[in-house]
Design a protein around this motif. Structure first.
Motif, PDB file in Angstrom:
ATOM      1  N   TYR A 275       0.844  -1.197   0.000  1.00 38.63           N
ATOM      2  CA  TYR A 275       0.000   0.000   0.000  1.00 38.63           C
ATOM      3  C   TYR A 275       0.876   1.242   0.000  1.00 38.63           C
ATOM      4  O   TYR A 275       1.810   1.365   0.789  1.00 38.63           O
ATOM      5  CB  TYR A 275      -0.918   0.021   1.224  1.00 38.63           C
ATOM      6  N   LEU A 276       0.589   2.167  -0.908  1.00 39.25           N
ATOM      7  CA  LEU A 276       1.306   3.431  -0.977  1.00 39.25           C
ATOM      8  C   LEU A 276       0.329   4.580  -0.757  1.00 39.25           C
ATOM      9  O   LEU A 276      -0.760   4.598  -1.325  1.00 39.25           O
ATOM     10  CB  LEU A 276       1.974   3.602  -2.345  1.00 39.25           C
ATOM     11  N   THR A 277       0.723   5.534   0.055  1.00 36.87           N
ATOM     12  CA  THR A 277      -0.086   6.733   0.231  1.00 36.87           C
ATOM     13  C   THR A 277       0.076   7.610  -1.006  1.00 36.87           C
ATOM     14  O   THR A 277       1.040   7.452  -1.771  1.00 36.87           O
ATOM     15  CB  THR A 277       0.360   7.510   1.473  1.00 36.87           C
ATOM     16  N   PRO A 278      -0.843   8.545  -1.233  1.00 38.00           N
ATOM     17  CA  PRO A 278      -0.689   9.460  -2.374  1.00 38.00           C
ATOM     18  C   PRO A 278       0.638  10.212  -2.342  1.00 38.00           C
ATOM     19  O   PRO A 278       1.226  10.490  -3.385  1.00 38.00           O
ATOM     20  CB  PRO A 278      -1.884  10.408  -2.207  1.00 38.00           C
ATOM     21  N   GLU A 279       1.117  10.550  -1.143  1.00 34.80           N
ATOM     22  CA  GLU A 279       2.386  11.256  -1.035  1.00 34.80           C
ATOM     23  C   GLU A 279       3.540  10.373  -1.506  1.00 34.80           C
ATOM     24  O   GLU A 279       4.446  10.824  -2.212  1.00 34.80           O
ATOM     25  CB  GLU A 279       2.619  11.704   0.415  1.00 34.80           C
ATOM     26  N   GLU A 280       3.512   9.090  -1.127  1.00 36.65           N
ATOM     27  CA  GLU A 280       4.553   8.160  -1.543  1.00 36.65           C
ATOM     28  C   GLU A 280       4.497   7.915  -3.045  1.00 36.65           C
ATOM     29  O   GLU A 280       5.536   7.807  -3.707  1.00 36.65           O
ATOM     30  CB  GLU A 280       4.403   6.843  -0.778  1.00 36.65           C
ATOM     31  N   LYS A 281       3.281   7.832  -3.588  1.00 35.42           N
ATOM     32  CA  LYS A 281       3.135   7.648  -5.033  1.00 35.42           C
ATOM     33  C   LYS A 281       3.717   8.835  -5.792  1.00 35.42           C
ATOM     34  O   LYS A 281       4.404   8.674  -6.798  1.00 35.42           O
ATOM     35  CB  LYS A 281       1.658   7.471  -5.385  1.00 35.42           C
ATOM     36  N   ALA A 282       3.430  10.046  -5.301  1.00 35.59           N
ATOM     37  CA  ALA A 282       3.941  11.249  -5.961  1.00 35.59           C
ATOM     38  C   ALA A 282       5.467  11.285  -5.908  1.00 35.59           C
ATOM     39  O   ALA A 282       6.130  11.663  -6.889  1.00 35.59           O
ATOM     40  CB  ALA A 282       3.349  12.493  -5.289  1.00 35.59           C
ATOM     41  N   PHE A 283       6.032  10.882  -4.776  1.00 32.17           N
ATOM     42  CA  PHE A 283       7.497  10.879  -4.644  1.00 32.17           C
ATOM     43  C   PHE A 283       8.129   9.877  -5.614  1.00 32.17           C
ATOM     44  O   PHE A 283       9.121  10.185  -6.280  1.00 32.17           O
ATOM     45  CB  PHE A 283       7.879  10.536  -3.203  1.00 32.17           C
ATOM     46  N   LEU A 284       7.559   8.658  -5.689  1.00 34.87           N
ATOM     47  CA  LEU A 284       8.124   7.642  -6.575  1.00 34.87           C
ATOM     48  C   LEU A 284       8.002   8.048  -8.039  1.00 34.87           C
ATOM     49  O   LEU A 284       8.914   7.805  -8.839  1.00 34.87           O
ATOM     50  CB  LEU A 284       7.424   6.299  -6.332  1.00 34.87           C
ATOM     51  N   GLU A 285       6.887   8.661  -8.398  1.00 36.09           N
ATOM     52  CA  GLU A 285       6.723   9.103  -9.786  1.00 36.09           C
ATOM     53  C   GLU A 285       7.711  10.205 -10.130  1.00 36.09           C
ATOM     54  O   GLU A 285       8.310  10.212 -11.214  1.00 36.09           O
ATOM     55  CB  GLU A 285       5.286   9.593 -10.006  1.00 36.09           C
ATOM     56  N   GLU A 286       7.899  11.121  -9.201  1.00 35.67           N
ATOM     57  CA  GLU A 286       8.888  12.185  -9.435  1.00 35.67           C
ATOM     58  C   GLU A 286      10.287  11.600  -9.570  1.00 35.67           C
ATOM     59  O   GLU A 286      11.079  12.019 -10.413  1.00 35.67           O
ATOM     60  CB  GLU A 286       8.841  13.184  -8.278  1.00 35.67           C
ATOM     61  N   LEU A 287      10.575  10.591  -8.751  1.00 33.92           N
ATOM     62  CA  LEU A 287      11.880   9.937  -8.807  1.00 33.92           C
ATOM     63  C   LEU A 287      12.064   9.225 -10.143  1.00 33.92           C
ATOM     64  O   LEU A 287      13.152   9.251 -10.741  1.00 33.92           O
ATOM     65  CB  LEU A 287      12.013   8.961  -7.646  1.00 33.92           C
ATOM     66  N   SER A 288      10.999   8.577 -10.639  1.00 34.98           N
ATOM     67  CA  SER A 288      11.131   7.849 -11.907  1.00 34.98           C
ATOM     68  C   SER A 288      11.360   8.780 -13.080  1.00 34.98           C
ATOM     69  O   SER A 288      12.006   8.416 -14.065  1.00 34.98           O
ATOM     70  CB  SER A 288       9.851   7.013 -12.133  1.00 34.98           C
ATOM     71  N   GLU A 289      10.837  10.001 -12.996  1.00 36.70           N
ATOM     72  CA  GLU A 289      11.032  10.951 -14.089  1.00 36.70           C
ATOM     73  C   GLU A 289      12.456  11.504 -14.126  1.00 36.70           C
ATOM     74  O   GLU A 289      12.884  12.076 -15.128  1.00 36.70           O
ATOM     75  CB  GLU A 289      10.048  12.116 -13.946  1.00 36.70           C
ATOM     76  N   ARG A 290      13.187  11.345 -13.041  1.00 32.43           N
ATOM     77  CA  ARG A 290      14.558  11.869 -12.986  1.00 32.43           C
ATOM     78  C   ARG A 290      15.583  10.859 -13.481  1.00 32.43           C
ATOM     79  O   ARG A 290      16.773  11.159 -13.543  1.00 32.43           O
ATOM     80  CB  ARG A 290      14.874  12.278 -11.542  1.00 32.43           C
ATOM     81  N   LEU A 291      15.150   9.621 -13.797  1.00 32.78           N
ATOM     82  CA  LEU A 291      16.101   8.607 -14.273  1.00 32.78           C
ATOM     83  C   LEU A 291      16.571   8.918 -15.690  1.00 32.78           C
ATOM     84  O   LEU A 291      15.818   9.476 -16.487  1.00 32.78           O
ATOM     85  CB  LEU A 291      15.422   7.222 -14.222  1.00 32.78           C
TER      86      LEU A 291
END
Length: 291
Positions: A275-291
């Motif tokens: 389970y991911l909170t919306p905040e965790e989802k936003a962080f992971l998506e932002e991280l994936s865009e920086r790869l």
């Protein structure tokens, strides 16, 4: 096929979630959606002093309103109902302090209490048929609480205070004599507490984290892949999240794979058991865009 009960697994959401509608936030004005727990962006973290302050206000208001309502309803007085069911004190701790816990979300807080009330009253009525029912109250209380826990676990509605409700429905004479009238009392108390929680918990915090489940809903097996991918995306943050299955059948046996969180450019693969909170989802998506 070997008989292995230790590997049996039942998840009711696997059968219910595909038929549930997605969150209707885009159809609800934001001021209303805000007090229903919706946030378009991550919530700022708060210090524990602020959380304790709002918990104090929330518990005080909720308990007082439930007691006042119980005192004002004529049918409650006619049935000799107590001013409040004791389990609401424990529920208030969850609803106003541990508000991010899965045990505090509306599904558990309302359905858990109702299911446990039904179990408690049913077992109380069953044991009342015995000529020595008073001597068996301790057995009935134990059975009632155990059955309530099992039913809540199977239905995904685990709410610890509800276990106390099931117990009180058998061992507390002031509650047991209410019979099936306990259900409207519990329902009113749950609704009032949720209303207070929605109002106060959303001033500086967020409640609920989810209404039914943190997992995706509305995704059916017969949907085309493109539509499944659309349903997998996070509506609040626009995150391109995909769920990966960790359980599958292999030679007729249920096999659980090692859970992995995979981050690729533009995509985040999350195991279905996580389970991911919306905040965790936003962080992971932002991280994936920086790869």
């Amino acid at each position: 096929m070997p008989f292995e009960p230790s590997k049996w697994h039942f998840e009711i959401d696997e059968y219910l979630n595909p038929w549930l509608p997605a969150a209707p936030w885009k159809h609800i004005p934001y001021p209303v959606a805000h007090f229903l727990g919706h946030r378009p962006r991550p919530q700022r973290p708060l210090g524990n002093i602020v959380m304790i302050f709002w918990a104090f206000i929330g518990v005080f208001c909720a308990i007082m309103i439930i007691e006042a309502a119980s005192h004002a309803v004529p049918s409650f007085q006619a049935h000799g109902a107590p001013i409040i069911i004791g389990s609401f004190g424990a529920a208030a701790v969850l609803e106003f302090y541990a508000i991010e816990s899965p045990l505090a979300q509306p599904r558990s807080a309302i359905l858990g209490q109702l299911l446990s009330s039904i179990v408690g009253v049913a077992i109380s009525k069953l044991f009342a048929l015995a000529p020595v029912s008073r001597e068996l109250t301790w057995v009935g209380g134990s059975l009632s609480c155990a059955c309530a826990v099992a039913i809540m676990a199977l239905t995904g509605t685990v709410h610890p205070p509800a276990g106390a409700t099931a117990l009180l429905a058998v061992v507390d004479e002031s509650v047991a004599r209410l019979g099936w009238f306990l259900l409207p009392i519990i329902t009113l108390g749950c609704v009032l507490m949720q209303c207070v929680a929605l109002l106060l918990n959303n001033i500086q915090r967020r409640f609920p984290i989810y209404w039914w489940t943190p997992a995706e809903v509305g995704r059916r097996k017969h949907q085309p892949q493109s539509q499944q991918d659309h349903n997998d995306s996070d509506i609040d943050t626009g995150a391109k999240l995909e769920r990966t299955t960790t359980r599958h059948l292999e030679e007729g046996k249920a096999v659980t794979e090692e859970a992995k969180l995979v981050i690729k450019r533009g995509h985040v693969l999350v195991p279905d058991t996580m389970y991911l909170t919306p905040e965790e989802k936003a962080f992971l998506e932002e991280l994936s865009e920086r790869l």
